[in-house]
Design a protein around this motif. Structure first.
Motif, PDB file in Angstrom:
ATOM      1  N   UNK A  65       0.800  -1.217   0.000  1.00  0.00           N
ATOM      2  CA  UNK A  65       0.000   0.000   0.000  1.00  0.00           C
ATOM      3  C   UNK A  65       0.833   1.268   0.000  1.00  0.00           C
ATOM      4  N   UNK A  66       2.053   1.191  -0.530  1.00  0.00           N
ATOM      5  CA  UNK A  66       2.971   2.337  -0.569  1.00  0.00           C
ATOM      6  C   UNK A  66       2.920   2.954  -1.968  1.00  0.00           C
ATOM      7  N   UNK A  67       3.009   4.275  -2.030  1.00  0.00           N
ATOM      8  CA  UNK A  67       3.020   4.970  -3.315  1.00  0.00           C
ATOM      9  C   UNK A  67       4.270   4.583  -4.113  1.00  0.00           C
ATOM     10  N   UNK A  68       4.090   4.385  -5.397  1.00  0.00           N
ATOM     11  CA  UNK A  68       5.216   4.033  -6.270  1.00  0.00           C
ATOM     12  C   UNK A  68       5.376   5.056  -7.396  1.00  0.00           C
ATOM     13  N   UNK A  69       4.949   6.282  -7.144  1.00  0.00           N
ATOM     14  CA  UNK A  69       4.972   7.303  -8.194  1.00  0.00           C
ATOM     15  C   UNK A  69       6.381   7.630  -8.675  1.00  0.00           C
ATOM     16  N   UNK A  70       7.410   7.390  -7.844  1.00  0.00           N
ATOM     17  CA  UNK A  70       8.780   7.678  -8.287  1.00  0.00           C
ATOM     18  C   UNK A  70       9.207   6.744  -9.430  1.00  0.00           C
ATOM     19  N   UNK A  71       8.471   5.636  -9.622  1.00  0.00           N
ATOM     20  CA  UNK A  71       8.796   4.692 -10.695  1.00  0.00           C
ATOM     21  C   UNK A  71       7.857   4.811 -11.896  1.00  0.00           C
ATOM     22  N   UNK A  72       6.859   5.693 -11.819  1.00  0.00           N
ATOM     23  CA  UNK A  72       5.834   5.750 -12.870  1.00  0.00           C
ATOM     24  C   UNK A  72       6.379   6.099 -14.246  1.00  0.00           C
ATOM     25  N   UNK A  73       7.451   6.887 -14.333  1.00  0.00           N
ATOM     26  CA  UNK A  73       8.009   7.273 -15.628  1.00  0.00           C
ATOM     27  C   UNK A  73       9.205   6.417 -16.040  1.00  0.00           C
ATOM     28  N   UNK A  74       9.484   5.384 -15.284  1.00  0.00           N
ATOM     29  CA  UNK A  74      10.615   4.491 -15.579  1.00  0.00           C
ATOM     30  C   UNK A  74      10.152   3.304 -16.422  1.00  0.00           C
ATOM     31  N   UNK A  75      11.025   2.801 -17.309  1.00  0.00           N
ATOM     32  CA  UNK A  75      10.676   1.577 -18.043  1.00  0.00           C
ATOM     33  C   UNK A  75      10.512   0.419 -17.053  1.00  0.00           C
ATOM     34  N   UNK A  76       9.503  -0.410 -17.243  1.00  0.00           N
ATOM     35  CA  UNK A  76       9.201  -1.493 -16.303  1.00  0.00           C
ATOM     36  C   UNK A  76      10.312  -2.538 -16.221  1.00  0.00           C
ATOM     37  N   UNK A  77      11.087  -2.685 -17.294  1.00  0.00           N
ATOM     38  CA  UNK A  77      12.155  -3.697 -17.281  1.00  0.00           C
ATOM     39  C   UNK A  77      13.509  -3.122 -16.835  1.00  0.00           C
ATOM     40  N   UNK A  78      13.523  -1.869 -16.356  1.00  0.00           N
ATOM     41  CA  UNK A  78      14.772  -1.243 -15.924  1.00  0.00           C
ATOM     42  C   UNK A  78      15.334  -1.983 -14.705  1.00  0.00           C
ATOM     43  N   UNK A  79      16.612  -2.320 -14.773  1.00  0.00           N
ATOM     44  CA  UNK A  79      17.297  -3.014 -13.682  1.00  0.00           C
ATOM     45  C   UNK A  79      17.526  -2.057 -12.515  1.00  0.00           C
ATOM     46  N   UNK A  80      17.284  -2.539 -11.280  1.00  0.00           N
ATOM     47  CA  UNK A  80      17.552  -1.737 -10.096  1.00  0.00           C
ATOM     48  C   UNK A  80      18.714  -2.303  -9.291  1.00  0.00           C
ATOM     49  N   UNK A  81      18.639  -3.583  -8.915  1.00  0.00           N
ATOM     50  CA  UNK A  81      19.727  -4.187  -8.130  1.00  0.00           C
ATOM     51  C   UNK A  81      19.568  -5.702  -8.054  1.00  0.00           C
ATOM     52  N   UNK A  82      20.649  -6.359  -7.641  1.00  0.00           N
ATOM     53  CA  UNK A  82      20.631  -7.789  -7.350  1.00  0.00           C
ATOM     54  C   UNK A  82      20.477  -7.977  -5.846  1.00  0.00           C
ATOM     55  N   UNK A  83      19.808  -9.035  -5.441  1.00  0.00           N
ATOM     56  CA  UNK A  83      19.859  -9.460  -4.042  1.00  0.00           C
ATOM     57  C   UNK A  83      20.585 -10.789  -4.004  1.00  0.00           C
ATOM     58  N   UNK A  84      21.549 -10.899  -3.093  1.00  0.00           N
ATOM     59  CA  UNK A  84      22.445 -12.046  -3.032  1.00  0.00           C
ATOM     60  C   UNK A  84      22.463 -12.591  -1.607  1.00  0.00           C
ATOM     61  N   UNK A  85      22.345 -13.917  -1.480  1.00  0.00           N
ATOM     62  CA  UNK A  85      22.495 -14.578  -0.190  1.00  0.00           C
ATOM     63  C   UNK A  85      23.973 -14.891   0.010  1.00  0.00           C
ATOM     64  N   UNK A  86      24.503 -14.533   1.171  1.00  0.00           N
ATOM     65  CA  UNK A  86      25.921 -14.743   1.470  1.00  0.00           C
ATOM     66  C   UNK A  86      26.027 -15.419   2.831  1.00  0.00           C
ATOM     67  N   UNK A  87      26.483 -16.664   2.826  1.00  0.00           N
ATOM     68  CA  UNK A  87      26.657 -17.413   4.075  1.00  0.00           C
ATOM     69  C   UNK A  87      28.151 -17.671   4.248  1.00  0.00           C
ATOM     70  N   UNK A  88      28.651 -17.440   5.475  1.00  0.00           N
ATOM     71  CA  UNK A  88      30.093 -17.558   5.713  1.00  0.00           C
ATOM     72  C   UNK A  88      30.398 -17.806   7.184  1.00  0.00           C
ATOM     73  N   UNK A  89      31.644 -18.220   7.441  1.00  0.00           N
ATOM     74  CA  UNK A  89      32.181 -18.332   8.798  1.00  0.00           C
ATOM     75  C   UNK A  89      33.224 -17.244   8.971  1.00  0.00           C
ATOM     76  N   UNK A  90      33.267 -16.688  10.177  1.00  0.00           N
ATOM     77  CA  UNK A  90      34.291 -15.695  10.514  1.00  0.00           C
ATOM     78  C   UNK A  90      34.374 -15.602  12.028  1.00  0.00           C
ATOM     79  N   UNK A  91      35.492 -15.089  12.486  1.00  0.00           N
ATOM     80  CA  UNK A  91      35.648 -14.898  13.928  1.00  0.00           C
ATOM     81  C   UNK A  91      34.779 -13.738  14.392  1.00  0.00           C
ATOM     82  N   UNK A  92      34.145 -13.942  15.557  1.00  0.00           N
ATOM     83  CA  UNK A  92      33.400 -12.847  16.173  1.00  0.00           C
ATOM     84  C   UNK A  92      34.371 -11.976  16.966  1.00  0.00           C
ATOM     85  N   UNK A  93      33.862 -11.010  17.697  1.00  0.00           N
ATOM     86  CA  UNK A  93      34.749 -10.086  18.420  1.00  0.00           C
ATOM     87  C   UNK A  93      35.517 -10.761  19.556  1.00  0.00           C
TER      88      UNK A  93
END
Length: 120
Positions: A65-93
């Motif tokens: 239910x959010x306004x999307x008027x900022x996209x109304x003049x944009x081509x519908x197939x225009x790329x915005x971004x990728x979302x990527x899942x990243x799983x890893x091990x690392x030392x905590x603090x």
């Protein structure tokens, strides 16, 4: 023959080395520059979850239910971004290894534009 053997071994090692994808390279660079202990980093998995376009973003906005008027003049197939899942091990603090899961956003040049942790 003795001089040729080291050359063949080095050549074999380079041939077997897996080349990083642009997404993997971007995440590796981010780890090197932003982690407190980058040497402790161990990649578990990296997976592209979605390619977000204007049409997908409008659909999400409409469902919330959010306004999307900022996209109304944009081509519908225009790329915005990728979302990527990243799983890893690392030392905590405290220096103990932990497993982490993040969702990372990347622009068309694979530059990281955002990241948030996924609750375990």
């Amino acid at each position: 023959m003795k001089k040729l053997l080291p050359f063949v071994i080095v050549l074999f090692l380079f041939a077997c080395a897996k080349k990083e994808t642009p997404i993997e390279k971007s995440i590796s660079e981010y780890v090197k520059t932003n982690f407190k202990d980058p040497a402790s980093y161990e990649r578990i998995s990296i997976e592209v979850l979605d390619t977000v376009t204007v049409a997908k973003k409008i659909k999400v906005y409409e469902s919330k239910g959010i306004s999307h008027e900022q996209f109304d003049n944009e081509p519908k197939d225009k790329f915005l971004y990728y979302t990527v899942s990243h799983k890893y091990r690392a030392n905590n603090s405290f220096g103990a290894k932990e497993v982490y899961s993040d969702i990372v956003s990347m622009d068309k040049d694979f530059k990281i534009t955002g990241s948030h942790s996924v609750d375990k």
